[in-house]
Design a protein around this motif. Structure first.
Motif, PDB file in Angstrom:
ATOM      1  N   LEU A 129      83.377 -46.471 -60.355  1.00 59.18           N
ATOM      2  CA  LEU A 129      81.965 -46.448 -60.640  1.00 59.18           C
ATOM      3  C   LEU A 129      81.413 -45.772 -61.627  1.00 59.18           C
ATOM      4  N   GLY A 130      82.379 -44.529 -61.885  1.00 56.48           N
ATOM      5  CA  GLY A 130      82.065 -43.332 -62.948  1.00 56.48           C
ATOM      6  C   GLY A 130      82.489 -43.910 -64.160  1.00 56.48           C
ATOM      7  N   PHE A 131      83.334 -44.567 -64.377  1.00 61.71           N
ATOM      8  CA  PHE A 131      84.077 -44.915 -65.616  1.00 61.71           C
ATOM      9  C   PHE A 131      82.784 -45.528 -66.650  1.00 61.71           C
ATOM     10  N   PRO A 132      82.313 -46.935 -65.882  1.00 59.95           N
ATOM     11  CA  PRO A 132      81.230 -47.438 -67.037  1.00 59.95           C
ATOM     12  C   PRO A 132      80.197 -46.746 -67.376  1.00 59.95           C
ATOM     13  N   VAL A 133      79.806 -45.682 -66.414  1.00 58.77           N
ATOM     14  CA  VAL A 133      78.508 -45.081 -66.643  1.00 58.77           C
ATOM     15  C   VAL A 133      78.500 -43.633 -67.569  1.00 58.77           C
ATOM     16  N   LEU A 134      79.806 -43.523 -68.074  1.00 56.08           N
ATOM     17  CA  LEU A 134      80.173 -42.305 -68.613  1.00 56.08           C
ATOM     18  C   LEU A 134      78.962 -42.263 -70.117  1.00 56.08           C
ATOM     19  N   ARG A 135      78.915 -43.138 -70.514  1.00 57.11           N
ATOM     20  CA  ARG A 135      77.965 -43.067 -71.576  1.00 57.11           C
ATOM     21  C   ARG A 135      76.499 -43.049 -71.378  1.00 57.11           C
ATOM     22  N   LEU A 136      76.066 -43.330 -70.247  1.00 58.28           N
ATOM     23  CA  LEU A 136      74.669 -43.407 -69.996  1.00 58.28           C
ATOM     24  C   LEU A 136      74.098 -42.293 -69.507  1.00 58.28           C
ATOM     25  N   LYS A 137      72.693 -42.239 -69.824  1.00 63.81           N
ATOM     26  CA  LYS A 137      72.036 -41.023 -69.404  1.00 63.81           C
ATOM     27  C   LYS A 137      70.879 -41.191 -68.547  1.00 63.81           C
ATOM     28  N   GLY A 138      70.290 -40.015 -67.966  1.00 62.68           N
ATOM     29  CA  GLY A 138      69.038 -39.905 -67.157  1.00 62.68           C
ATOM     30  C   GLY A 138      68.677 -41.180 -66.247  1.00 62.68           C
ATOM     31  N   ASP A 139      67.856 -41.990 -66.857  1.00 58.88           N
ATOM     32  CA  ASP A 139      67.377 -42.990 -66.012  1.00 58.88           C
ATOM     33  C   ASP A 139      68.296 -44.194 -65.927  1.00 58.88           C
ATOM     34  N   TYR A 140      68.883 -44.396 -67.323  1.00 62.58           N
ATOM     35  CA  TYR A 140      69.971 -45.634 -67.427  1.00 62.58           C
ATOM     36  C   TYR A 140      71.024 -45.367 -66.186  1.00 62.58           C
ATOM     37  N   LEU A 141      71.412 -44.055 -66.228  1.00 68.76           N
ATOM     38  CA  LEU A 141      72.460 -43.836 -65.255  1.00 68.76           C
ATOM     39  C   LEU A 141      71.780 -43.828 -63.526  1.00 68.76           C
ATOM     40  N   ALA A 142      70.609 -43.486 -63.589  1.00 70.48           N
ATOM     41  CA  ALA A 142      69.789 -43.647 -62.329  1.00 70.48           C
ATOM     42  C   ALA A 142      69.908 -45.162 -61.757  1.00 70.48           C
ATOM     43  N   ILE A 143      69.840 -46.029 -62.550  1.00 70.80           N
ATOM     44  CA  ILE A 143      69.298 -47.342 -62.221  1.00 70.80           C
ATOM     45  C   ILE A 143      70.836 -48.269 -62.034  1.00 70.80           C
ATOM     46  N   VAL A 144      71.844 -47.801 -62.892  1.00 66.26           N
ATOM     47  CA  VAL A 144      73.172 -48.190 -62.723  1.00 66.26           C
ATOM     48  C   VAL A 144      73.952 -47.977 -61.347  1.00 66.26           C
ATOM     49  N   THR A 145      73.562 -46.578 -61.154  1.00 65.99           N
ATOM     50  CA  THR A 145      74.114 -46.110 -59.730  1.00 65.99           C
ATOM     51  C   THR A 145      73.431 -46.939 -58.549  1.00 65.99           C
ATOM     52  N   LEU A 146      72.040 -46.811 -58.735  1.00 64.79           N
ATOM     53  CA  LEU A 146      71.510 -47.706 -57.768  1.00 64.79           C
ATOM     54  C   LEU A 146      71.825 -49.048 -57.638  1.00 64.79           C
ATOM     55  N   ALA A 147      72.149 -49.882 -58.689  1.00 64.72           N
ATOM     56  CA  ALA A 147      72.735 -50.997 -58.411  1.00 64.72           C
ATOM     57  C   ALA A 147      74.050 -51.174 -57.995  1.00 64.72           C
ATOM     58  N   PHE A 148      74.974 -50.130 -58.224  1.00 62.47           N
ATOM     59  CA  PHE A 148      76.184 -50.208 -57.544  1.00 62.47           C
ATOM     60  C   PHE A 148      76.041 -49.948 -56.063  1.00 62.47           C
ATOM     61  N   GLY A 149      75.035 -49.159 -55.586  1.00 60.78           N
ATOM     62  CA  GLY A 149      74.895 -49.140 -54.157  1.00 60.78           C
ATOM     63  C   GLY A 149      74.542 -50.337 -53.727  1.00 60.78           C
ATOM     64  N   GLU A 150      73.368 -51.066 -54.380  1.00 63.22           N
ATOM     65  CA  GLU A 150      72.994 -52.207 -53.682  1.00 63.22           C
ATOM     66  C   GLU A 150      74.387 -53.429 -53.707  1.00 63.22           C
ATOM     67  N   ILE A 151      75.303 -53.257 -54.867  1.00 61.83           N
ATOM     68  CA  ILE A 151      76.289 -54.216 -54.889  1.00 61.83           C
ATOM     69  C   ILE A 151      77.219 -54.173 -53.839  1.00 61.83           C
ATOM     70  N   ILE A 152      77.650 -52.932 -53.518  1.00 67.18           N
ATOM     71  CA  ILE A 152      78.468 -52.447 -52.396  1.00 67.18           C
ATOM     72  C   ILE A 152      77.820 -53.109 -51.020  1.00 67.18           C
ATOM     73  N   ARG A 153      76.504 -52.967 -51.015  1.00 62.32           N
ATOM     74  CA  ARG A 153      75.934 -53.182 -49.651  1.00 62.32           C
ATOM     75  C   ARG A 153      76.042 -54.864 -49.594  1.00 62.32           C
ATOM     76  N   LEU A 154      75.770 -55.441 -50.647  1.00 62.79           N
ATOM     77  CA  LEU A 154      75.713 -56.933 -50.750  1.00 62.79           C
ATOM     78  C   LEU A 154      76.874 -57.528 -50.433  1.00 62.79           C
ATOM     79  N   VAL A 155      78.081 -56.839 -50.996  1.00 69.28           N
ATOM     80  CA  VAL A 155      79.372 -57.333 -50.736  1.00 69.28           C
ATOM     81  C   VAL A 155      79.756 -57.095 -49.184  1.00 69.28           C
ATOM     82  N   LEU A 156      79.289 -56.047 -48.771  1.00 65.36           N
ATOM     83  CA  LEU A 156      79.565 -55.981 -47.356  1.00 65.36           C
ATOM     84  C   LEU A 156      79.006 -56.800 -46.216  1.00 65.36           C
ATOM     85  N   ILE A 157      77.742 -57.382 -46.930  1.00 64.32           N
ATOM     86  CA  ILE A 157      76.785 -58.265 -45.944  1.00 64.32           C
ATOM     87  C   ILE A 157      77.463 -59.730 -46.324  1.00 64.32           C
TER      88      ILE A 157
END
Lengths: 300, 463
Positions: B204-232
């Motif tokens: 998950l760290g690789f794609p967000v290397l170039r991102l900063k601040g809030d962009y990073l925040a939203i992408v990490t949030l999205a990853f959290g949701e993706i993992i949860r949705l896959v689990l569901i």
């Protein structure tokens, strides 16, 4: 082909709702540089206010014309949501202005938790269904378009036009843009920065409340947790379009709506949110500041 | 003389008048805020239609509380605070030496934690200690550990991660699935879960290397949701929303087991009466050890080149790069290390519950963990622990407040207000102490003499 266009119409409707919410995110971000996490819950509050007013009106005035009913619902939702957002800004965000960056983010998350739980406590945790308000469906060249969808798209277009006019052509909009560019300079030039920021929150809440009313009308149900998923998607839309950019928010909203409905139509509906978030990640990898965002140039 | 008196009277008069005016406004605003939500309640009738229930009395209470509260704040509380602040400013300069308690806080706290289950058993008996060890002890320590893990990413490296719960989920599901399908034991899977979570951290760290601040925040949030949705949705493997139950218990390094039927059952070996309390006490020490490991590693890492690189990255990425620090590896190691501790905590969570489902890994958890890190004053381990105790312990305590039923009537359930109060507490603490409970920090690198700097001189969560 007809199936595709049908999905396009559905996606456009959904996208309009996301776009309306996304504007609130992007404006607040543009002007004070914070993620207003509670914005999704303001949208939910708007939906709930519309629901309650709907129940009041239908029990007091039986046989009220639907147009009037919808307008009154929207007005009440806008007023309530605007008042809430104004109060939240004053109580929870303003004291932290100029503090370090994560502080307002945390209060915003706290406010989001507070708002959804406040509604749960006062209104109960169950789904709140209402009878369908508008139910006519038209058939155009084999594509069924419901009146609901037309209302949503038309209303969104009208609101966006009004909004565009306010931001670009009025003194208020000029004050907002100036505050966005340089808060200190704007204050020196005689702009009441606090007031401008308050009005930005009020405007964002108004649009979110309209989106909430539309959502209630479209799906016919609202529940206290409804703020989160649409909120996150709208925020995703704002980031996708380039946060801080108003056309970006709308385009981002439409894109998210389209991706969602096309994915559900052609692939599995289960993974539609995964698709949305993945596309966000992919877009940001190649364009780290969104589609319309200006790349941040850091001067040393 | 006369002149002075009149001004003072004038000031007092205006203050009261202002307070009255503000109280009135607060009343009007709260009337608008609560009119629809408190004054009217939507409930279903027998035919399952929505009907309105009127509660004007309750609305009046809300409005009155807001108005009177505002009046008292403006008229009395604020001047009192201002006076106290002025007095404190006058006293400034005479710094008191740190007391015994403050100097040895860490040692005392660790000793207290080690003695805690023994005390609980001694006071409440074997069965009575369950609640104290499990609900308070283990629950709080899990959050302490998670917050310390996230602290590496947010507090040290300054990368705003809103999807930390994803790694917690990876750890929990690694343990649950691998023990179910392959029958591996806890002690094998604990490190494995950590490694898998760290691996996901890098992915998950690789794609967000170039991102900063809030962009990073939203992408990490999205990853959290993706993992949860896959689990569901990946029901073949994860059993979807039903979750995985019957996860095997951990044993004391394979020597003593806590399974009821086993011949080497802990209670049997020591000829104690059967109780689930021993397992909970064992778990308490386990999570305590894991949490202390997290803290130890964090403290050590801060003194190593990689830890210094994290902190440099947090303060200024460009300067960091100009000095030849490889920001890619720096960011990835931060993500991986933070994720690894999330994974440890996750597998512990699975072993403690015996059941995992995607329900436990919602965004709210990430938000709670992040708020503990920020409320604790980012980067300060002690502050974070204090924040976890106050926020998690405080809301757990609410379950215990049965006496409130006597005050508000029998159908009052304090649990319902748990998250509402949690949210409000987050806002109030943050407005009151924007820098968190421990707002100052000790520099890691220093010349000759270590000077504590105020938190406002450091940047956080920038990258």
């Amino acid at each position: 082909m007809e199936y595709f266009i049908q999905q396009l119409v559905n996606g456009l409707t959904l996208g309009s709702i996301y776009g309306l919410i996304a504007i609130g995110y992007t404006m607040v971000y543009g002007i004070i540089g914070m993620i207003n996490f509670a914005h999704g819950d303001i949208f939910m509050l708007g939906g709930f206010a519309a629901l309650i007013i709907f129940l009041v009106l239908t029990s007091v005035f039986v046989g009220l014309p639907t147009v009037l009913l919808l307008l009154l619902m929207m007005a009440a939702a806008m007023l309530t949501a605007a008042l809430w957002n104004w109060t939240i800004e004053k109580v929870a965000y303003r004291p932290l202005r100029g503090s370090f960056r994560l502080a307002p983010l945390i209060t915003a998350i706290g406010m989001s938790i507070t708002l959804s739980n406040f509604v749960q406590v006062t209104q109960g945790p169950r789904n709140k269904p209402i009878p369908p308000l508008v139910s006519s469906v038209y058939n155009v060249f084999g594509i069924s378009i419901s009146l609901k969808q037309i209302v949503i798209v038309v209303l969104t277009t009208v609101l966006l036009t009004v909004f565009w006019y306010v931001v670009n052509k009025t003194a208020l909009g000029r004050a907002q843009r100036a505050t966005e560019q340089d808060r200190k300079m704007a204050a020196l030039l005689g702009i009441d920065v606090d007031r401008t920021i308050s009005i930005t929150f009020i405007m964002g809440a108004g649009l979110a409340a309209v989106a909430g009313t539309m959502y209630l009308m479209y799906y016919g149900v609202v529940v206290f947790t409804d703020g989160f998923i649409p909120g996150v998607k709208a925020f995703t839309a704002a980031v996708l379009g380039g946060i801080g950019s108003l056309p970006g928010a709308v385009i981002g909203g439409l894109l998210i709506g389209l991706i969602e409905s096309l994915w559900s139509a052609y692939f599995t509906i289960d993974y539609k949110d995964v698709a949305t978030f993945s596309i966000l990640a992919i877009v940001l990898i190649f364009k780290p500041s969104g589609i319309f965002g200006r790349p941040e140039v850091e001067k040393v | 003389m006369a002149n002075i008196t009149t001004t003072r009277e004038g000031a007092g008069g205006t203050l009261t008048a202002r307070a009255l005016r503000e109280g009135f406004y607060a009343g009007v605003v709260s009337l608008g805020l609560f009119f629809l939500f408190v004054g009217l309640e939507t409930t279903q009738n027998i035919r399952n239609e929505l009907v309105l229930n009127q509660r004007w009395g309750l609305l009046a209470v809300f409005v009155l509380v807001a108005a009177v509260g505002r009046f008292l704040t403006v008229a009395y509380i604020r001047p009192w605070f201002a006076a106290r602040k002025a007095a404190a400013a006058a006293r400034a300069g005479t710094a008191r030496p740190e007391g015994f308690l403050k100097r040895n806080f860490v040692v005392l706290a660790v000793v207290a934690l080690i003695v805690y289950p023994i005390l609980a058993v001694a006071i409440f008996g074997v069965q009575g200690s369950l609640k104290w060890v499990d609900n308070f002890g283990i629950q709080i320590l899990i959050y302490v550990m998670l917050a310390w893990g996230l602290n590496i990413v947010v507090g040290l490296a300054g990368l705003l991660d809103l999807g930390y719960v994803a790694f917690y989920a990876v750890g929990a599901y690694s343990y649950a699935l691998l023990s179910q399908y392959f029958g591996f034991s806890f002690w094998l899977l604990l490190p494995l879960a950590g490694i898998l979570a760290a691996f996901w951290g890098v992915i998950l760290g690789f794609p967000v290397l170039r991102l900063k601040g809030d962009y990073l925040a939203i992408v990490t949030l999205a990853f959290g949701e993706i993992i949860r949705l896959v689990l569901i949705n990946w029901t073949d493997v994860t059993k979807g929303t039903f979750g995985i139950s019957g996860i095997p218990k951990a044993s004391v390094f394979g020597i003593w087991s806590f399974d009821v039927g086993a011949p080497n059952n802990f209670a049997k070996v020591f000829e104690l009466p059967m109780s689930s309390a021993y397992y909970k006490i064992f778990l308490f020490y386990l999570v305590l050890a894991l949490a202390l490991l997290t803290a130890y590693v964090t403290v050590r890492l801060r003194r190593m080149p990689v830890g210094r690189a994290w902190e440099a990255l947090r303060e200024d990425e460009i300067a960091c790069r100009s000095l030849g620090i490889n920001t890619v590896t720096t960011k990835l190691t931060a993500f991986a290390t933070g994720a690894m501790f999330g994974g440890f905590a996750g597998s512990f969570f699975a072993v403690r519950q015996g059941f995992v489902s995607p329900e436990s890994f919602v965004f709210l958890e990430s938000a709670i963990i992040l708020s503990i890190v920020v409320l604790g004053g980012m980067g300060s381990l002690v502050g974070i622990a204090v924040a976890a105790v106050l926020m998690i312990g405080g809301t757990e305590l609410l379950r215990e407040m049965q006496f409130l039923k006597q005050v508000f009537g029998a159908d009052f359930t304090p649990e319902l207000y748990r998250m509402l109060i949690f949210g409000l507490a987050m806002v109030i603490v943050m407005v009151w102490k924007p820098r968190g409970f421990v707002g100052s920090r000790e520099p890691t690198a220093f010349l000759k003499e270590r000077k504590t700097v105020s938190g406002s001189f450091t940047k956080e969560g920038h990258g």
